[in-house]
Design a protein around this motif. Structure first.
Motif, PDB file in Angstrom:
ATOM      1  N   UNK A  66       0.820  -1.209   0.000  1.00 28.57           N
ATOM      2  CA  UNK A  66       0.000   0.000   0.000  1.00 28.57           C
ATOM      3  C   UNK A  66       0.853   1.258   0.000  1.00 28.57           C
ATOM      4  N   UNK A  67       0.452   2.234  -0.805  1.00 28.68           N
ATOM      5  CA  UNK A  67       1.100   3.540  -0.857  1.00 28.68           C
ATOM      6  C   UNK A  67       0.025   4.613  -0.782  1.00 28.68           C
ATOM      7  N   UNK A  68       0.037   5.447   0.260  1.00 29.74           N
ATOM      8  CA  UNK A  68       0.937   5.411   1.411  1.00 29.74           C
ATOM      9  C   UNK A  68       0.634   4.222   2.316  1.00 29.74           C
ATOM     10  N   UNK A  69       1.599   3.805   3.133  1.00 27.86           N
ATOM     11  CA  UNK A  69       1.374   2.658   4.013  1.00 27.86           C
ATOM     12  C   UNK A  69       0.419   3.012   5.144  1.00 27.86           C
ATOM     13  N   UNK A 289     -10.049   2.232 -15.812  1.00 31.99           N
ATOM     14  CA  UNK A 289      -8.904   3.124 -15.634  1.00 31.99           C
ATOM     15  C   UNK A 289      -9.172   4.120 -14.515  1.00 31.99           C
ATOM     16  N   UNK A 290     -10.361   4.706 -14.523  1.00 34.55           N
ATOM     17  CA  UNK A 290     -10.694   5.712 -13.510  1.00 34.55           C
ATOM     18  C   UNK A 290     -10.745   5.093 -12.116  1.00 34.55           C
ATOM     19  N   UNK A 291     -11.343   3.911 -11.999  1.00 34.90           N
ATOM     20  CA  UNK A 291     -11.460   3.286 -10.680  1.00 34.90           C
ATOM     21  C   UNK A 291     -10.102   2.873 -10.128  1.00 34.90           C
ATOM     22  N   UNK A 292      -9.229   2.408 -10.991  1.00 33.03           N
ATOM     23  CA  UNK A 292      -7.895   2.023 -10.527  1.00 33.03           C
ATOM     24  C   UNK A 292      -7.083   3.268 -10.171  1.00 33.03           C
ATOM     25  N   UNK A 300     -11.895  -0.996   0.240  1.00 24.39           N
ATOM     26  CA  UNK A 300     -10.451  -1.097   0.455  1.00 24.39           C
ATOM     27  C   UNK A 300      -9.663  -0.854  -0.822  1.00 24.39           C
ATOM     28  N   UNK A 301     -10.340  -0.446  -1.889  1.00 31.42           N
ATOM     29  CA  UNK A 301      -9.665  -0.185  -3.158  1.00 31.42           C
ATOM     30  C   UNK A 301      -9.009   1.184  -3.108  1.00 31.42           C
ATOM     31  N   UNK A 302      -7.661   1.232  -3.000  1.00 30.45           N
ATOM     32  CA  UNK A 302      -6.976   2.525  -2.905  1.00 30.45           C
ATOM     33  C   UNK A 302      -6.753   3.143  -4.278  1.00 30.45           C
ATOM     34  N   UNK A 303      -6.324   4.383  -4.286  1.00 29.78           N
ATOM     35  CA  UNK A 303      -5.940   5.050  -5.532  1.00 29.78           C
ATOM     36  C   UNK A 303      -4.525   4.629  -5.907  1.00 29.78           C
ATOM     37  N   UNK A 304      -4.340   4.268  -7.183  1.00 33.51           N
ATOM     38  CA  UNK A 304      -3.037   3.790  -7.645  1.00 33.51           C
ATOM     39  C   UNK A 304      -2.315   4.816  -8.516  1.00 33.51           C
ATOM     40  N   UNK A 305      -2.876   6.008  -8.645  1.00 36.36           N
ATOM     41  CA  UNK A 305      -2.310   6.986  -9.576  1.00 36.36           C
ATOM     42  C   UNK A 305      -0.901   7.417  -9.203  1.00 36.36           C
ATOM     43  N   UNK A 306      -0.543   7.319  -7.915  1.00 42.95           N
ATOM     44  CA  UNK A 306       0.803   7.691  -7.495  1.00 42.95           C
ATOM     45  C   UNK A 306       1.756   6.502  -7.486  1.00 42.95           C
ATOM     46  N   UNK A 312       0.808   1.760 -17.389  1.00 44.76           N
ATOM     47  CA  UNK A 312       0.833   0.504 -16.639  1.00 44.76           C
ATOM     48  C   UNK A 312      -0.576   0.039 -16.291  1.00 44.76           C
ATOM     49  N   UNK A 313      -1.451   0.977 -15.956  1.00 41.41           N
ATOM     50  CA  UNK A 313      -2.839   0.609 -15.662  1.00 41.41           C
ATOM     51  C   UNK A 313      -3.501   0.026 -16.903  1.00 41.41           C
ATOM     52  N   UNK A 314      -3.227   0.615 -18.069  1.00 44.12           N
ATOM     53  CA  UNK A 314      -3.773   0.068 -19.317  1.00 44.12           C
ATOM     54  C   UNK A 314      -3.252  -1.349 -19.560  1.00 44.12           C
ATOM     55  N   UNK A 315      -2.010  -1.606 -19.189  1.00 45.39           N
ATOM     56  CA  UNK A 315      -1.459  -2.956 -19.344  1.00 45.39           C
ATOM     57  C   UNK A 315      -2.191  -3.943 -18.437  1.00 45.39           C
ATOM     58  N   UNK A 316      -2.506  -3.520 -17.216  1.00 45.37           N
ATOM     59  CA  UNK A 316      -3.273  -4.373 -16.305  1.00 45.37           C
ATOM     60  C   UNK A 316      -4.662  -4.642 -16.877  1.00 45.37           C
ATOM     61  N   UNK A 317      -5.290  -3.605 -17.423  1.00 44.04           N
ATOM     62  CA  UNK A 317      -6.623  -3.774 -18.009  1.00 44.04           C
ATOM     63  C   UNK A 317      -6.566  -4.742 -19.187  1.00 44.04           C
ATOM     64  N   UNK A 318      -5.504  -4.685 -19.964  1.00 39.74           N
ATOM     65  CA  UNK A 318      -5.351  -5.629 -21.078  1.00 39.74           C
ATOM     66  C   UNK A 318      -5.251  -7.059 -20.561  1.00 39.74           C
ATOM     67  N   UNK A 319      -4.556  -7.232 -19.445  1.00 43.54           N
ATOM     68  CA  UNK A 319      -4.455  -8.571 -18.863  1.00 43.54           C
ATOM     69  C   UNK A 319      -5.816  -9.037 -18.351  1.00 43.54           C
ATOM     70  N   UNK A 320      -6.547  -8.157 -17.685  1.00 44.38           N
ATOM     71  CA  UNK A 320      -7.895  -8.498 -17.220  1.00 44.38           C
ATOM     72  C   UNK A 320      -8.761  -8.908 -18.409  1.00 44.38           C
ATOM     73  N   UNK A 321      -8.654  -8.150 -19.483  1.00 41.88           N
ATOM     74  CA  UNK A 321      -9.449  -8.390 -20.692  1.00 41.88           C
ATOM     75  C   UNK A 321      -9.156  -9.762 -21.294  1.00 41.88           C
ATOM     76  N   UNK A 322      -7.898 -10.171 -21.287  1.00 47.27           N
ATOM     77  CA  UNK A 322      -7.519 -11.417 -21.944  1.00 47.27           C
ATOM     78  C   UNK A 322      -7.534 -12.630 -21.011  1.00 47.27           C
ATOM     79  N   UNK A 323      -7.394 -12.391 -19.708  1.00 48.05           N
ATOM     80  CA  UNK A 323      -7.288 -13.517 -18.772  1.00 48.05           C
ATOM     81  C   UNK A 323      -8.578 -13.806 -18.010  1.00 48.05           C
TER      82      UNK A 323
END
Length: 330
Positions: A66-69, A289-292, A300-306, A312-323
């Motif tokens: 987690x960031x910040x911890x 993208x917005x939710x991530x 418990x879903x934190x903001x990952x923008x920092x 990188x978020x788009x890469x994660x979404x691509x993995x979600x899309x294909x997996x």
């Protein structure tokens, strides 16, 4: 507990009790009682320890993701964090962090109790909260694990060579690796080598298994959800996303995207199941993208923008899309 912080809590709880139907408080009664603090301890040990640690020092596996911890209460001075602020944060959450509000899960009285406990136990007195392993929490005889205690507390590094251990210590290490490691993770190690790298995994490590199901070993029933699906012919974008998923997302959402892992079972509301067709059919790349990026309030879903770039978020979404489940473009 210091006089000033105790008075502040007294004042708040007195007001709280006066406005809570069916609760009486008089000027001659101290609102903070042993019963109130024990109620706060019970709530903390169920709701809060996972991020903040049993002893309030945030030395948890969760904090490494987690960031910040999470806040380390043992390093917080009473004058730097008022009871009113704590109650506000526990009630409504803190934007930009993984700390979500508990107003839908806890009553005002319960929130006041857990705040009083945290201040008394960790901030004011810096005690070590050792009373999680109780009969109520599934530990009828915790002392039977005593040979493993030095490994859980870190007084003996977990990677100490077996040849250097006494028979009792060897028994304790085996016990730690088969029962305690699910919650205490690696404890302390001397060599921070590759074997100790962070892993998105939430059941006993190193192929250890259990023959008796109890409060700890029952975690292993979630093991299958920590295994990522085997997907052939992933795109280059999704391959990068898979690595990012395992490093950042699988801890809560599970390796298979269902959120049905051991960690996910502790969170309320539960992490989103990204394989659920009814939900994913309404999901778009832009919405994901917005939710991530900014997180989801009240969860418990934190903001990952920092932490993650948009790429990188788009890469994660691509993995979600294909997996897990196809994601609509718009």
């Amino acid at each position: 507990m210091t006089g000033s912080s105790k008075q502040l809590i007294y004042k708040y709880l007195l007001l709280l009790f006066c406005f809570c139907p069916g609760t009486a408080a008089s000027a001659g009664q101290a609102p903070i009682t042993v019963e109130l603090l024990e109620q706060g301890r019970t709530i903390y040990n169920y709701r809060c320890y996972f991020c903040h640690g049993y002893s309030g020092d945030a030395k948890t596996l969760t904090s490494t993701y987690l960031t910040p911890p999470p806040r380390d209460f043992t390093r917080t001075r009473p004058e730097d964090l008022s009871p009113e602020t704590m109650i506000e944060v526990v009630t409504a959450g803190k934007p930009g962090t993984a700390m979500h509000g508990f107003s839908r899960l806890l009553s005002r009285h319960q929130i006041a109790a857990v705040v009083a406990f945290v201040r008394d136990e960790f901030i004011d007195n810096q005690r070590i909260n050792t009373r999680y392993h109780t009969l109520e929490n599934g530990w009828p005889d915790h002392d039977r694990y005593s040979p493993a205690f030095p490994f859980a507390t870190g007084s003996i590094p977990l990677d100490t060579d077996w040849a250097q251990l006494t028979p009792r210590q060897s028994r304790g290490k085996r016990l730690f690796l088969t029962s305690c490691i699910s919650c205490h993770d690696r404890a302390t190690v001397k060599d921070e080598g590759q074997i100790w790298s962070k892993q998105s995994i939430s059941y006993p490590r190193n192929n250890y298994s259990h023959t008796i199901i109890d409060a700890v070993s029952s975690a292993s029933i979630y093991a299958r959800h920590d295994i990522s699906p085997i997907v052939e012919h992933l795109s280059a974008e999704a391959v990068k996303g898979e690595q990012l998923w395992r490093q950042n997302c699988a801890f809560c959402h599970a390796g298979d995207g269902t959120g049905e892992n051991w960690i996910g079972s502790f969170l309320e509301p539960k992490p989103r199941d990204l394989t659920e067709a009814s939900f994913m059919r309404a999901m778009t790349r832009a919405l994901l993208l917005r939710r991530i990026r900014v997180g989801i309030s009240g969860t418990s879903m934190p903001a990952w923008k920092d932490v993650l770039s948009d790429n990188q978020i788009h890469q994660i979404i691509s993995y979600i899309d294909e997996a897990f489940h196809p994601v609509r473009q718009q």
